[in-house]
Design a protein around this motif. Structure first.
Motif, short mmCIF file in Angstrom:
data_model
loop_
_atom_site.label_atom_id
_atom_site.label_comp_id
_atom_site.label_asym_id
_atom_site.label_seq_id
_atom_site.Cartn_x
_atom_site.Cartn_y
_atom_site.Cartn_z
N ALA A 60 10.92 -64.99 -33.93
CA ALA A 60 10.08 -66.17 -33.80
C ALA A 60 8.69 -65.70 -33.41
CB ALA A 60 10.65 -67.12 -32.75
N SER A 61 7.71 -65.86 -34.34
CA SER A 61 6.35 -65.33 -34.14
C SER A 61 6.46 -63.82 -33.91
CB SER A 61 5.66 -66.05 -32.98
OG SER A 61 5.46 -67.41 -33.31
N SER A 108 12.05 -72.11 -29.12
CA SER A 108 11.39 -73.42 -29.09
C SER A 108 10.89 -73.74 -27.69
CB SER A 108 12.38 -74.49 -29.56
OG SER A 108 11.81 -75.77 -29.46
N TYR A 109 11.69 -73.39 -26.70
CA TYR A 109 11.29 -73.64 -25.31
C TYR A 109 10.08 -72.79 -24.93
CZ TYR A 109 11.44 -72.96 -20.23
OH TYR A 109 11.10 -72.84 -18.91
N LEU A 110 10.10 -71.50 -25.32
CA LEU A 110 9.00 -70.61 -24.95
C LEU A 110 7.67 -71.03 -25.57
CD1 LEU A 110 10.79 -67.14 -25.28
CD2 LEU A 110 10.17 -68.34 -23.16
N SER A 111 7.74 -71.68 -26.72
CA SER A 111 6.50 -72.07 -27.40
C SER A 111 5.74 -73.15 -26.65
CB SER A 111 6.82 -72.53 -28.83
OG SER A 111 7.61 -73.70 -28.80
N THR A 112 6.39 -73.90 -25.82
CA THR A 112 5.73 -75.03 -25.14
C THR A 112 5.88 -74.98 -23.62
OG1 THR A 112 7.74 -76.38 -25.38
CG2 THR A 112 6.07 -76.53 -27.13
N ILE A 143 10.39 -65.25 -18.15
CA ILE A 143 9.96 -66.31 -19.07
C ILE A 143 8.47 -66.14 -19.40
CG2 ILE A 143 9.57 -68.81 -19.27
CD1 ILE A 143 12.15 -69.22 -17.69
N LYS A 144 7.65 -65.78 -18.40
CA LYS A 144 6.22 -65.54 -18.64
C LYS A 144 6.05 -64.39 -19.62
CE LYS A 144 4.56 -67.17 -14.13
NZ LYS A 144 3.90 -66.74 -12.86
N THR A 145 6.84 -63.35 -19.40
CA THR A 145 6.75 -62.16 -20.28
C THR A 145 7.16 -62.51 -21.70
OG1 THR A 145 7.23 -60.70 -18.41
CG2 THR A 145 7.56 -59.81 -20.63
N TYR A 146 8.29 -63.26 -21.84
CA TYR A 146 8.78 -63.62 -23.17
C TYR A 146 7.75 -64.49 -23.89
CZ TYR A 146 13.42 -62.11 -21.56
OH TYR A 146 14.46 -61.41 -21.07
N LYS A 147 7.10 -65.38 -23.19
CA LYS A 147 6.10 -66.25 -23.82
C LYS A 147 4.91 -65.44 -24.31
CE LYS A 147 3.33 -70.40 -23.12
NZ LYS A 147 2.99 -71.52 -22.22
N ALA A 148 4.50 -64.51 -23.47
CA ALA A 148 3.36 -63.66 -23.87
C ALA A 148 3.71 -62.80 -25.08
CB ALA A 148 2.94 -62.78 -22.70
N LEU A 149 4.91 -62.24 -25.07
CA LEU A 149 5.34 -61.42 -26.22
C LEU A 149 5.41 -62.24 -27.49
CD1 LEU A 149 8.18 -59.27 -24.58
CD2 LEU A 149 5.89 -58.49 -25.23
N MET A 150 5.76 -63.50 -27.35
CA MET A 150 5.94 -64.36 -28.53
C MET A 150 4.61 -64.83 -29.09
SD MET A 150 8.09 -67.89 -28.76
CE MET A 150 8.06 -68.92 -30.22
N LEU A 151 3.65 -65.16 -28.23
CA LEU A 151 2.43 -65.82 -28.69
C LEU A 151 1.23 -64.88 -28.81
CD1 LEU A 151 2.73 -69.16 -26.64
CD2 LEU A 151 3.47 -68.70 -28.99
N LYS A 152 1.35 -63.69 -28.23
CA LYS A 152 0.20 -62.78 -28.25
C LYS A 152 0.53 -61.48 -28.99
CE LYS A 152 -1.51 -64.49 -23.78
NZ LYS A 152 -1.83 -64.11 -22.38
N LYS A 153 -0.54 -60.85 -29.46
CA LYS A 153 -0.39 -59.54 -30.10
C LYS A 153 -0.50 -58.48 -29.00
CE LYS A 153 -0.20 -60.38 -34.59
NZ LYS A 153 0.87 -59.86 -35.47
#
Length: 554
Positions: free
Chosen positions: A118-119, A168-172, A207-217
């Motif tokens: 995902a991303s 889906s949860y990490l995206s928002t 969760i912060k780490t997973y979100k950053a990995l998902m949305l950032k390069k």
């Protein structure tokens, strides 16, 4: 003109109407209470299924709320060995869990061969293991990263579902927000028919780490461990706890499509859908009509007995009222007869005295013979009136206990012989026999004792036919009592009359009573003996005579 009917008789109609009324009320109360009991059982049959469901689901609820969340304590560091230990505990304590799948997962922004992306975030598997009953050691491993591309779609399906939910949860997600219970359930649980899949809840920093990995390069990250366990369930292995065996003869777990009308139309049945992973099943309750009716009867029994008890009490009250009315009517009749007879007894001597007095007044001269005859008549009739008055007065005094016993030493032979001699002078045709035992004296009230003798001797003479005027008096001591027996050869007393002869104003209807009797003689004796702390009894046969026995304490 018709004679007036006593008012007491009319009350019996009222009593009969009351009995009919309470009987109708009884029947009505029984019918209503039975119907209400039946409706109560039917309503409970429909309502108590919730209680059975709750008790049946208690082990599942304990498993769902307590055992599954334990996975999060490992924070993704479960391996095949520790997962096997965890699975063995679950399988042992929860029979409805048939198989457990352990997905040893990892998360990174690197590309992973087997998983989903995902991303910039990839979720893949290091291994997939299964644990269950009758699974051999060679069947435990379903997939390993050493063989990339070997994960089947069927085995990876549950993992993909929870992975998509996490993405889906990490995206928002707002990483400052504390997860509520509802959100935890929606994100980390996946519930389907007979299956529950759970991913361990990451820490807030993860969760912060997973979100950053998902949305950032970001540069390639290390691999973060995550555990996913999927539990395959079997509803038929749930232990049904029938907490109402008096209502439900059979409780079964059936598919939702099961139709009891088609399968078992002769039974009374109801059902309730099961929750959570067992939502495609229902608890099916059934009982035969006879079984339900038995429970209705069991519950109705104490109610019916209570109604009959109240009915019995009312009937007892009716009986008491009827008996009192009968006694009052009888007493009324006796008093009526008493007044008539007593009036007659008074009128006769009064009339004789009046006639004698008129003759004396109207006579110009009286010879000595006439004077003596009139004097004797007046004296005898006055004695009769005095005797009646004394008897009535004495009876009243004894009833009210207004007199006292004057105890004296009595020589029984002399005392009794004097009374016998007096009666033989009065009635020359009276055959009186006296028998006194070895006892000589008796301490008692001579006046009261002589009243007993006079009444019983007079009665024996009055109720004996001509030629059988006989009475034997026996006096002896029996243990601590002095016994006086009066045995005659009179007309006797019928058996049905014996229980009434000691009642006030009671008169036996026979030709010997045609000339008037106030019905006080034997009642007076009974009261007198009771007053003297003694007892009186009678034995009699019609045509053979009577035996009266008086026992007084010596």
């Amino acid at each position: 003109m018709k004679p007036k009917i006593l008012s007491y008789r009319r009350n019996y109609k009222l009593i009969a109407a009351f009995v009919v009324l309470i009987t109708v009320v009884l029947v009505f109360a029984l019918l209503v209470s039975f119907r209400l009991t039946k409706e109560m059982v039917q309503n409970e049959f429909s309502a108590a299924k919730v209680d059975v469901l709750e008790k049946t689901m208690q082990p599942f609820n304990a498993f769902f709320q307590n055992k599954i969340p334990e996975i999060s304590f490992y924070q993704g560091f479960l391996d095949s060995a520790s997962a096997a230990d965890y699975a063995q505990g679950v399988l042992k304590n929860y029979p409805f869990v048939q198989r457990i799948y352990f997905y040893d997962a990892q998360i990174s922004n690197r590309d992973l061969a087997d998983g989903l992306k995902a991303s910039n975030l990839s979720m893949g598997l290091k291994g997939l293991y299964q644990f269950g009953r009758n699974i051999g050691p060679d069947s435990v491993v379903l997939f390993t990263a050493k063989k990339p591309g070997s994960l089947s779609l069927a085995d990876g399906d549950e993992f993909n579902k929870v992975g998509i939910k996490l993405a889906s949860y990490l995206s928002t997600v707002d990483t400052a927000e504390v997860l509520s219970g509802e959100k935890l359930f929606n994100i980390f649980y996946n519930i389907s028919n007979s299956r529950i899949t759970y991913m361990n809840v990451p820490r807030r920093d993860d969760i912060k780490t997973y979100k950053a990995l998902m949305l950032k390069k970001l540069p390639p990250s290390p691999f973060f461990e995550q555990d996913v366990l999927s539990f395959q369930l079997d509803a038929s292995k749930l232990h049904i706890r029938n907490s109402h065996p008096e209502l439900y003869q059979n409780v079964e777990i059936k598919p939702l499509a099961f139709d009891p009308v088609l399968d078992k139309p002769h039974l009374i049945s109801t059902d309730i859908a099961m929750p959570s992973a067992f939502s495609n099943y229902k608890l099916y309750f059934s009982s035969s009509k006879a079984f339900v009716n038995k429970e209705v009867s069991r519950r109705f029994l104490p109610v019916g007995l209570g109604i009959f008890l109240v009915y019995g009490i009312l009937l007892l009250l009716v009986y008491q009222i009827a008996r009192n009315l009968k006694a009052n009517q009888k007493l009324f009749s006796l008093q009526y007869d008493f007044i008539n007879n007593f009036t007659h007894e008074f009128k006769t001597p009064v009339a004789v005295i009046k006639i004698a007095g008129n003759n004396i007044l109207s006579a110009k001269e009286l010879s000595d013979l006439e004077r003596i005859r009139y004097g004797k008549i007046l004296d005898e009739e006055a004695d009769k009136l005095n005797d009646l008055m004394n008897k009535l007065l004495s009876f009243t005094q004894i009833e009210n206990k207004s007199i006292k016993i004057k105890s004296e030493e009595i020589n029984l032979e002399v005392f009794a012989q004097n009374i016998v001699d007096a009666f033989q002078l009065k009635y020359p045709d009276y055959d009186l026999q006296l028998e006194v035992g070895v006892v000589k004296t008796f301490r008692s009230d001579p006046v009261l004792l002589s009243s007993l003798f006079y009444n019983l001797i007079e009665n024996a003479y009055k109720y004996s036919p001509a030629g059988t005027k006989y009475l034997k008096i026996s006096i002896f001591k029996r243990k601590k009592n002095m016994v006086f027996i009066f045995k005659d050869k009179g007309i006797g007393i019928a058996k049905e009359e014996l229980k009434n002869i000691f009642e006030k104003f009671y008169r036996i209807q026979n030709r010997y009573n045609q000339q008037g009797s106030v019905g006080l003689g034997l009642a007076f004796c009974k009261e007198l003996v009771t007053f003297m702390n003694g007892s009186i009894s009678v034995k009699s046969k019609p045509g053979k005579g009577s035996v009266f026995e008086i026992s007084l304490p010596a």
